[in-house]
Design a protein around this motif. Structure first.
Motif, mmCIF file in Angstrom:
data_model
loop_
_atom_site.group_PDB
_atom_site.id
_atom_site.type_symbol
_atom_site.label_atom_id
_atom_site.label_comp_id
_atom_site.label_asym_id
_atom_site.label_seq_id
_atom_site.Cartn_x
_atom_site.Cartn_y
_atom_site.Cartn_z
ATOM 1 N N CYS A 150 0.827 -1.216 0.000
ATOM 2 C CA CYS A 150 0.000 0.000 0.000
ATOM 3 C C CYS A 150 0.856 1.259 0.000
ATOM 4 O O CYS A 150 1.744 1.428 0.840
ATOM 5 C CB CYS A 150 -0.945 0.002 1.202
ATOM 6 S SG CYS A 150 -1.992 1.473 1.279
ATOM 7 N N THR A 151 0.580 2.166 -0.933
ATOM 8 C CA THR A 151 1.341 3.411 -1.076
ATOM 9 C C THR A 151 0.761 4.552 -0.242
ATOM 10 O O THR A 151 1.323 5.644 -0.220
ATOM 11 C CB THR A 151 1.367 3.851 -2.552
ATOM 12 O OG1 THR A 151 0.064 4.302 -2.912
ATOM 13 C CG2 THR A 151 1.752 2.704 -3.459
ATOM 14 N N GLU A 152 -0.389 4.298 0.384
ATOM 15 C CA GLU A 152 -1.095 5.321 1.177
ATOM 16 C C GLU A 152 -1.449 6.548 0.341
ATOM 17 O O GLU A 152 -1.573 7.656 0.858
ATOM 18 C CB GLU A 152 -0.267 5.721 2.398
ATOM 19 C CG GLU A 152 -0.013 4.579 3.371
ATOM 20 C CD GLU A 152 0.863 4.973 4.556
ATOM 21 O OE1 GLU A 152 1.056 6.188 4.756
ATOM 22 O OE2 GLU A 152 1.356 4.073 5.252
ATOM 23 N N CYS A 153 -1.622 6.343 -0.974
ATOM 24 C CA CYS A 153 -1.935 7.483 -1.844
ATOM 25 C C CYS A 153 -3.361 7.978 -1.644
ATOM 26 O O CYS A 153 -3.675 9.124 -1.954
ATOM 27 C CB CYS A 153 -1.711 7.109 -3.305
ATOM 28 S SG CYS A 153 -2.847 5.847 -3.927
ATOM 29 N N GLY A 154 -4.251 7.100 -1.161
ATOM 30 C CA GLY A 154 -5.614 7.505 -0.859
ATOM 31 C C GLY A 154 -6.557 7.530 -2.038
ATOM 32 O O GLY A 154 -7.697 7.979 -1.914
ATOM 33 N N ARG A 155 -6.126 7.032 -3.189
ATOM 34 C CA ARG A 155 -7.040 7.003 -4.338
ATOM 35 C C ARG A 155 -8.243 6.107 -4.042
ATOM 36 O O ARG A 155 -9.356 6.408 -4.467
ATOM 37 C CB ARG A 155 -6.307 6.496 -5.582
ATOM 38 C CG ARG A 155 -5.241 7.457 -6.089
ATOM 39 C CD ARG A 155 -4.729 7.026 -7.450
ATOM 40 N NE ARG A 155 -3.690 7.934 -7.935
ATOM 41 C CZ ARG A 155 -3.327 8.035 -9.204
ATOM 42 N NH1 ARG A 155 -3.920 7.293 -10.112
ATOM 43 N NH2 ARG A 155 -2.376 8.864 -9.570
#
Length: 440
Positions: free
Chosen positions: A309-314
């Motif tokens: 998980c990149t935690e980008c929030g998409r």
């Protein structure tokens, strides 16, 4: 004494590699806490997905601004670090720009590296502004407070410093070349760092050598630090995006997994020759736990998802439940799973590789019932994820546990399932009347 810098460099390099290997082993051990599943189907399609999504960044550019900036940072940072190979050889053997004999090809490479470094700096600054000044909504959600926010900014600072060190090193090197300093032979093209070199014209040869060496050492040590920091950061996806996209779900997103134990029961009920009251065979396996309440009940692919998980929030920005004010955030589901897995891993480290019950679990202590039941199972989160993470699979597994192990479904859902069992329809009508609607 002449070989002392080379010995010191080799020690630092080996230490950095040793720590990295240790982190890889820790990561592997934690992921193996999950249930093993065999995925050997459609290898060619999986390789295509990995090439298209992880390497080609195809899902990043769905949002053009963030996508293009990310590609600049990703490509620039990876390609620039090809130069690390030269630094390692120079550091071990005491040479300087060992690949300089490549001539024009080397000049073009260094020039391209510098242009990419400048583009990375521009992209990093824009990313920082989006996070801290513009404050895009998906970066200020509750789960992004504290360490997640600090981690995102720290990564940007590290990338900025590494690029500035690279350009400073080249600028000092270029100035030393112009001054005819010993060992600094004419090599490379410096379209960006030549402007830095212009500001160093008043420095003595000795001072320039010190500056170049300091920048050189800090650059390579910084890269080794960054490599080992990845394990503790959301940027672990730099490495894990490749296996994660390879093992990504190929079935239609709306197709949910069936529990094998339940499938067997349904087949038994539909088999007219089967005896529903027959005792199970003596060697029959003990029924496994339905669904998931902790990370040990999830599959290794789901745990790989959590670490990727990149935690980008998409995912959260596309989630209809979150948009309408519900507590659910698919990003938080993945972050909570990773945090619990890290806790389990530390527990195992402290107990010689064995997990000792700590009175906690993923369900309840990290992820609440309210979050799980807010999900509409629309798959918007899995569609939006740029690295093929599937938060819905974890949500559905935990729902299965609540329903089938604890009978803890919401009242409305329990009423519906009771009506289906008793009336053959979700509504509280007599079975004889359940098709009356068709006559109208």
């Amino acid at each position: 004494m002449d070989y002392l810098p080379n010995i010191l460099f080799t020690i630092i390099l080996l230490a950095g590699i040793a720590f990295f290997v240790k982190n890889v082993r820790r990561l592997s051990r934690n992921i193996k806490v999950g249930k093993s599943i065999s995925i050997t189907d459609n290898k060619s399609e999986r390789l295509k997905n990995m090439a298209r999504i992880a390497i080609g960044q195809s899902k990043m550019v769905v949002r053009p601004v963030a996508g293009i900036l990310h590609i600049l940072v990703y490509v620039g940072f990876i390609i620039i670090n090809i130069e690390v190979l030269e630094i390692i050889i120079d550091g071990i053997f005491g040479t300087h720009r060992i690949f300089a004999p490549l001539g024009m090809a080397y000049d073009l490479l260094i020039g391209a590296f510098e242009i990419l470094a400048l583009l990375v700096i521009v992209a990093v600054v824009l990313f920082w502004l989006r996070r801290n000044i513009i404050r895009l909504k998906r970066f200020i959600k509750p789960e992004m407070k504290g360490w997640p926010k600090q981690d995102g900014n720290l990564i940007l600072y590290i990338e900025l410093v590494l690029m500035l060190l690279f350009l400073t090193m080249n600028g000092a090197d270029y100035q030393l070349q112009q001054m005819g300093a010993e060992h600094y032979t004419q090599a490379g093209m410096f379209p960006v760092s030549q402007f830095i070199s212009g500001m160093l014209g008043d420095m003595s040869t000795a001072s320039l050598i010190v500056l170049e060496r300091i920048a050189w050492w800090l650059h390579i040590v910084g890269i080794l630090f960054f490599l080992n920091y990845l394990y503790y950061s959301k940027h672990l996806h730099i490495l894990l995006a490749f296996p994660n996209t390879y093992y990504g779900k190929l079935k239609p997103k709306g197709q949910l997994e069936n529990l094998e134990a339940v499938t067997k029961e349904v087949r038994l009920m539909m088999d007219p020759s089967a005896d529903p009251f027959a005792a199970p065979a003596e060697d029959a396996p003990v029924p496994e736990k339905f669904g998931a309440s902790d990370v040990m009940d999830l599959t290794r692919i789901q745990l790989l998802n959590a670490y990727t998980c990149t935690e980008c929030g998409r995912c959260t920005s596309e989630c209809p439940a979150n948009i309408t004010g519900k507590k659910l955030s698919p990003r938080k589901i993945m972050m909570d799973t990773r945090d619990r897995l890290e806790e389990v891993g530390k527990n195992m480290e402290a107990n010689k590789g064995e997990f000792v019950a700590d009175g906690k679990q993923l369900l309840g202590d990290y992820i609440s019932h309210e979050e799980l039941w807010a999900c509409t199972s629309c798959n918007a989160c899995t569609e939006a994820c740029p690295v093929s993470i599937d938060p819905l699979s974890i949500i559905m597994d935990m729902r299965q546990y609540l329903v089938m192990e604890q009978s803890a479904a919401p009242m409305d859902l329990n009423n519906m399932m009771g009506n289906i069992e008793n009336n053959g329809a979700p509504w509280p009508f007599n079975q004889m009347d359940r098709l009356n609607w068709a006559n109208e």
